[in-house]
Design a protein around this motif. Structure first.
Motif, PDB file in Angstrom:
ATOM      1  N   ILE A  15       0.830  -1.208   0.000  1.00 13.28           N
ATOM      2  CA  ILE A  15       0.000   0.000   0.000  1.00 13.28           C
ATOM      3  C   ILE A  15       0.863   1.256   0.000  1.00 13.28           C
ATOM      4  CG2 ILE A  15      -0.320   0.138   2.500  1.00 13.28           C
ATOM      5  CD1 ILE A  15      -3.078   0.800  -0.007  1.00 13.28           C
ATOM      6  N   TRP A  16       1.968   1.232   0.740  1.00  9.77           N
ATOM      7  CA  TRP A  16       2.843   2.407   0.822  1.00  9.77           C
ATOM      8  C   TRP A  16       3.576   2.638  -0.491  1.00  9.77           C
ATOM      9  CZ3 TRP A  16       0.917   4.868   4.531  1.00  9.77           C
ATOM     10  CH2 TRP A  16       0.441   4.214   5.652  1.00  9.77           C
ATOM     11  N   LEU A  17       4.029   1.560  -1.113  1.00 15.41           N
ATOM     12  CA  LEU A  17       4.688   1.707  -2.411  1.00 15.41           C
ATOM     13  C   LEU A  17       3.709   2.233  -3.451  1.00 15.41           C
ATOM     14  CD1 LEU A  17       6.794  -1.571  -2.570  1.00 15.41           C
ATOM     15  CD2 LEU A  17       7.678   0.748  -2.514  1.00 15.41           C
ATOM     16  N   ALA A  18       2.499   1.686  -3.443  1.00 20.11           N
ATOM     17  CA  ALA A  18       1.496   2.106  -4.422  1.00 20.11           C
ATOM     18  C   ALA A  18       1.137   3.580  -4.240  1.00 20.11           C
ATOM     19  CB  ALA A  18       0.254   1.234  -4.310  1.00 20.11           C
ATOM     20  N   ILE A  19       0.991   4.023  -3.000  1.00 24.14           N
ATOM     21  CA  ILE A  19       0.683   5.438  -2.750  1.00 24.14           C
ATOM     22  C   ILE A  19       1.798   6.327  -3.294  1.00 24.14           C
ATOM     23  CG2 ILE A  19       0.475   7.169  -0.921  1.00 24.14           C
ATOM     24  CD1 ILE A  19      -1.098   5.042   0.685  1.00 24.14           C
ATOM     25  N   ARG A  43       0.789   2.354 -13.666  1.00 19.03           N
ATOM     26  CA  ARG A  43       0.924   0.927 -13.975  1.00 19.03           C
ATOM     27  C   ARG A  43       1.793   0.231 -12.914  1.00 19.03           C
ATOM     28  NH1 ARG A  43       1.416   1.432 -18.983  1.00 19.03           N
ATOM     29  NH2 ARG A  43       3.621   1.943 -19.074  1.00 19.03           N
ATOM     30  N   ILE A  44       2.867   0.891 -12.499  1.00 21.59           N
ATOM     31  CA  ILE A  44       3.722   0.328 -11.450  1.00 21.59           C
ATOM     32  C   ILE A  44       2.948   0.256 -10.137  1.00 21.59           C
ATOM     33  CG2 ILE A  44       5.836   0.624 -10.122  1.00 21.59           C
ATOM     34  CD1 ILE A  44       6.998   2.133 -12.543  1.00 21.59           C
ATOM     35  N   ALA A  45       2.152   1.274  -9.840  1.00 22.47           N
ATOM     36  CA  ALA A  45       1.350   1.270  -8.610  1.00 22.47           C
ATOM     37  C   ALA A  45       0.386   0.087  -8.606  1.00 22.47           C
ATOM     38  CB  ALA A  45       0.588   2.581  -8.473  1.00 22.47           C
ATOM     39  N   ASP A  46      -0.221  -0.187  -9.739  1.00 19.96           N
ATOM     40  CA  ASP A  46      -1.122  -1.343  -9.841  1.00 19.96           C
ATOM     41  C   ASP A  46      -0.372  -2.647  -9.580  1.00 19.96           C
ATOM     42  OD1 ASP A  46      -3.451  -2.905 -10.552  1.00 19.96           O
ATOM     43  OD2 ASP A  46      -2.533  -3.189 -12.524  1.00 19.96           O
ATOM     44  N   PHE A  47       0.815  -2.746 -10.136  1.00 20.74           N
ATOM     45  CA  PHE A  47       1.622  -3.957  -9.956  1.00 20.74           C
ATOM     46  C   PHE A  47       2.074  -4.098  -8.504  1.00 20.74           C
ATOM     47  CE2 PHE A  47       5.632  -6.383 -11.413  1.00 20.74           C
ATOM     48  CZ  PHE A  47       4.948  -7.591 -11.435  1.00 20.74           C
ATOM     49  N   THR A  48       2.380  -3.002  -7.843  1.00 14.13           N
ATOM     50  CA  THR A  48       2.857  -3.079  -6.461  1.00 14.13           C
ATOM     51  C   THR A  48       1.740  -3.432  -5.476  1.00 14.13           C
ATOM     52  OG1 THR A  48       2.576  -0.711  -6.093  1.00 14.13           O
ATOM     53  CG2 THR A  48       4.753  -1.462  -6.772  1.00 14.13           C
ATOM     54  N   PHE A  52       1.960 -10.861  -6.640  1.00 11.96           N
ATOM     55  CA  PHE A  52       2.058 -12.322  -6.763  1.00 11.96           C
ATOM     56  C   PHE A  52       1.035 -12.832  -7.761  1.00 11.96           C
ATOM     57  CE2 PHE A  52       3.836 -11.412  -2.599  1.00 11.96           C
ATOM     58  CZ  PHE A  52       5.021 -12.114  -2.666  1.00 11.96           C
ATOM     59  N   GLY A  53       1.494 -13.659  -8.698  1.00 10.18           N
ATOM     60  CA  GLY A  53       0.621 -14.206  -9.720  1.00 10.18           C
ATOM     61  C   GLY A  53       0.535 -13.347 -10.963  1.00 10.18           C
ATOM     62  N   ARG A  54       1.360 -12.319 -11.039  1.00 10.85           N
ATOM     63  CA  ARG A  54       1.385 -11.458 -12.227  1.00 10.85           C
ATOM     64  C   ARG A  54       2.823 -11.265 -12.675  1.00 10.85           C
ATOM     65  NH1 ARG A  54      -2.709  -6.581 -11.509  1.00 10.85           N
ATOM     66  NH2 ARG A  54      -0.927  -5.623 -10.501  1.00 10.85           N
ATOM     67  N   ARG A  55       2.975 -10.987 -13.964  1.00  8.88           N
ATOM     68  CA  ARG A  55       4.309 -10.782 -14.541  1.00  8.88           C
ATOM     69  C   ARG A  55       4.320  -9.568 -15.452  1.00  8.88           C
ATOM     70  NH1 ARG A  55       6.414 -16.675 -16.545  1.00  8.88           N
ATOM     71  NH2 ARG A  55       6.320 -17.665 -14.518  1.00  8.88           N
ATOM     72  N   LEU A  56       5.508  -9.076 -15.670  1.00 11.50           N
ATOM     73  CA  LEU A  56       5.729  -7.963 -16.584  1.00 11.50           C
ATOM     74  C   LEU A  56       6.188  -8.544 -17.925  1.00 11.50           C
ATOM     75  CD1 LEU A  56       5.879  -4.839 -16.589  1.00 11.50           C
ATOM     76  CD2 LEU A  56       8.317  -5.119 -16.187  1.00 11.50           C
ATOM     77  N   LEU A 108       9.860  -6.070  -8.859  1.00  8.09           N
ATOM     78  CA  LEU A 108       9.555  -4.678  -9.174  1.00  8.09           C
ATOM     79  C   LEU A 108      10.748  -3.921  -9.752  1.00  8.09           C
ATOM     80  CD1 LEU A 108       7.398  -3.831  -6.054  1.00  8.09           C
ATOM     81  CD2 LEU A 108       6.603  -4.068  -8.403  1.00  8.09           C
ATOM     82  N   VAL A 109      11.934  -4.484  -9.660  1.00  6.63           N
ATOM     83  CA  VAL A 109      13.125  -3.804 -10.184  1.00  6.63           C
ATOM     84  C   VAL A 109      13.027  -3.576 -11.698  1.00  6.63           C
ATOM     85  CG1 VAL A 109      15.621  -4.007 -10.528  1.00  6.63           C
ATOM     86  CG2 VAL A 109      14.620  -4.470  -8.286  1.00  6.63           C
TER      87      VAL A 109
END
Length: 135
Positions: A15-19, A43-48, A52-56, A108-109
């Motif tokens: 939540i903190w990363l997404a914010i 898009r990065i906020a959505d991923f953060t 788990f269970g998702r890929r770029l 996320l890197v």
């Protein structure tokens, strides 16, 4: 298992990363010229929020504008974000419960380094495309 890991991730750090990424996206969208970077931040906020269970995955239609945008992104913000994710992953990997969260932080890197020309998909879709069923 994915859901449990995603909930733990969301409560502890997601939540903190997404914010942070959403705030950066809002600033970029206000500045008009940097709207593509703002959309990438969203898009990065959505991923953060739920990693788990998702890929770029690289978009097949991404071209030179995405490449140039990624070069600018790396210089301005990407390497700082990547270093932050690496440092957080090292700290999280100290405990057994933190190891999956450290792995998620390492996922996320790449998106924090080069977010343009990428799309986030379910891992199941990637595996289905890689290994189609015969029948």
């Amino acid at each position: 298992m994915r859901t449990v890991l995603n909930v733990i991730w969301l409560l502890l750090c997601g939540i903190w990363l997404a914010i942070g990424y959403v705030l950066a996206g809002v600033v970029c969208c206000i500045l008009i010229v940097t709207i593509p970077f703002g959309l990438a931040s969203f898009r990065i906020a959505d991923f953060t929020l739920w990693p788990f269970g998702r890929r770029l995955v690289r978009r097949p239609d991404a071209g030179v504008p995405s490449l140039l945008g990624n070069i600018i992104w790396i210089i301005v913000a990407g390497w700082w974000l990547a270093l932050g994710h690496l440092a957080t992953a090292v700290v999280l990997a100290v405990t057994i419960i933190g190891i999956p969260l450290a792995i998620a932080n390492l996922k996320l890197v790449p998106v924090s380094l080069v977010p343009l020309g990428r799309v986030i998909v379910d891992s199941d879709e990637v595996e289905a495309a890689r290994y189609p069923t015969v029948g």
